[in-house]
Design an enzyme around this catalytic site. Structure first.
Site, mmCIF file in Angstrom:
data_model
loop_
_atom_site.group_PDB
_atom_site.id
_atom_site.type_symbol
_atom_site.label_atom_id
_atom_site.label_comp_id
_atom_site.label_asym_id
_atom_site.label_seq_id
_atom_site.Cartn_x
_atom_site.Cartn_y
_atom_site.Cartn_z
ATOM 1 N N ARG A 41 0.866 -1.186 0.000
ATOM 2 C CA ARG A 41 0.000 0.000 0.000
ATOM 3 C C ARG A 41 0.899 1.232 0.000
ATOM 4 O O ARG A 41 1.718 1.391 0.913
ATOM 5 C CB ARG A 41 -0.875 -0.001 1.252
ATOM 6 C CG ARG A 41 -1.725 1.231 1.426
ATOM 7 C CD ARG A 41 -2.482 1.212 2.749
ATOM 8 N NE ARG A 41 -3.286 0.010 2.855
ATOM 9 C CZ ARG A 41 -3.652 -0.538 4.015
ATOM 10 N NH1 ARG A 41 -3.278 -0.010 5.166
ATOM 11 N NH2 ARG A 41 -4.387 -1.631 4.032
ATOM 12 N N HIS A 86 1.795 -2.415 5.518
ATOM 13 C CA HIS A 86 1.515 -2.621 4.095
ATOM 14 C C HIS A 86 2.451 -1.794 3.218
ATOM 15 O O HIS A 86 2.816 -2.217 2.124
ATOM 16 C CB HIS A 86 0.068 -2.253 3.769
ATOM 17 C CG HIS A 86 -0.943 -3.264 4.201
ATOM 18 N ND1 HIS A 86 -1.185 -4.413 3.493
ATOM 19 C CD2 HIS A 86 -1.769 -3.287 5.268
ATOM 20 C CE1 HIS A 86 -2.133 -5.112 4.105
ATOM 21 N NE2 HIS A 86 -2.498 -4.447 5.188
ATOM 22 N N ASP A 93 -3.229 -8.767 3.371
ATOM 23 C CA ASP A 93 -4.564 -9.102 3.867
ATOM 24 C C ASP A 93 -5.124 -10.135 2.901
ATOM 25 O O ASP A 93 -5.152 -9.895 1.684
ATOM 26 C CB ASP A 93 -5.485 -7.875 3.862
ATOM 27 C CG ASP A 93 -5.055 -6.801 4.843
ATOM 28 O OD1 ASP A 93 -4.298 -7.106 5.778
ATOM 29 O OD2 ASP A 93 -5.500 -5.644 4.683
ATOM 30 N N GLU A 152 -7.119 -8.859 13.557
ATOM 31 C CA GLU A 152 -7.667 -9.058 12.215
ATOM 32 C C GLU A 152 -7.244 -10.426 11.683
ATOM 33 O O GLU A 152 -6.066 -10.642 11.396
ATOM 34 C CB GLU A 152 -7.157 -7.954 11.277
ATOM 35 C CG GLU A 152 -7.562 -6.568 11.716
ATOM 36 C CD GLU A 152 -6.931 -5.458 10.887
ATOM 37 O OE1 GLU A 152 -5.977 -5.722 10.118
ATOM 38 O OE2 GLU A 152 -7.399 -4.313 10.998
ATOM 39 N N HIS A 155 -4.922 -10.421 8.398
ATOM 40 C CA HIS A 155 -3.742 -9.556 8.308
ATOM 41 C C HIS A 155 -2.472 -10.267 8.798
ATOM 42 O O HIS A 155 -2.406 -10.707 9.941
ATOM 43 C CB HIS A 155 -4.005 -8.314 9.168
ATOM 44 C CG HIS A 155 -2.940 -7.274 9.127
ATOM 45 N ND1 HIS A 155 -3.094 -6.104 8.431
ATOM 46 C CD2 HIS A 155 -1.715 -7.213 9.697
ATOM 47 C CE1 HIS A 155 -2.000 -5.354 8.596
ATOM 48 N NE2 HIS A 155 -1.153 -6.022 9.353
#
Length: 173
Positions: A41, A86, A93, A152, A155
């Site tokens: 990301r 990320h 993910d 999560e 993740h």
């Protein structure tokens, strides 16, 4: 649209991709595969999420992403961070899919739901099968060098990531 996501592509460091391939190969023998929701990301996208989370007047996504929390609590609860793993290229993910039916397996909560039911170890509010699927994903990922994020189930970050202190900001194109 999120800044920096210009194409529907997935980028990972070479080390992360190789480790993920081992997980995929192992799951494939069981009739399953991996579906990646998010990988690398750009930092500008993380900056966008931070600004979104700070805007408490915008609650258009509340029911989808944080129905049981106040938006102001997303930072304190660890769901949104100023710097995201990320952006280092070794965090992913993902979930499990059936190779036979091509269906995403039901893990008991949707991806990106900021709620206690999304914890990888949650048992309340989900079925035994859903909990078992979370553990299948966690154990296979950990076996191949990944570390889970307890809040999560989807993740994971490569334990020996090659750029632990670098936050990249090149766009996905």
């Amino acid at each position: 649209p999120i800044q920096g996501y210009n194409e529907p592509k997935c980028f990972l460091t070479k080390e992360a991709a190789q480790a993920l391939k081992k997980v995929q190969d192992e799951l494939e023998r069981l009739g399953f595969g991996l579906l990646i929701y998010d990988a690398y990301r750009p930092q500008r996208a993380s900056d966008y999420f931070v600004e979104w989370a700070k805007d408490e007047t915008d609650d258009t996504m509340k029911m989808q992403y944080y129905p049981n929390l106040d938006k102001k609590d997303l930072f304190a609860r660890g769901y949104i961070a100023v710097k995201s793993g990320h952006s280092r290229g070794s965090t992913v993910d993902l979930t499990i899919v059936s190779l036979k039916t091509k269906q995403i397996l039901n893990m008991g909560s949707p991806y990106d739901l900021f709620d206690e039911v999304s914890s990888i170890d949650a048992t309340e509010g989900i079925s035994k099968n859903q909990h078992s699927l979370r553990l299948l994903l966690k154990r296979r990922m950990e076996k191949h060098g990944w570390q889970s994020y307890e809040k999560e189930w989807w993740h994971f970050t490569l334990k020996d990531e090659p750029y632990p202190d670098t936050y990249f900001d090149f766009p996905i194109e």
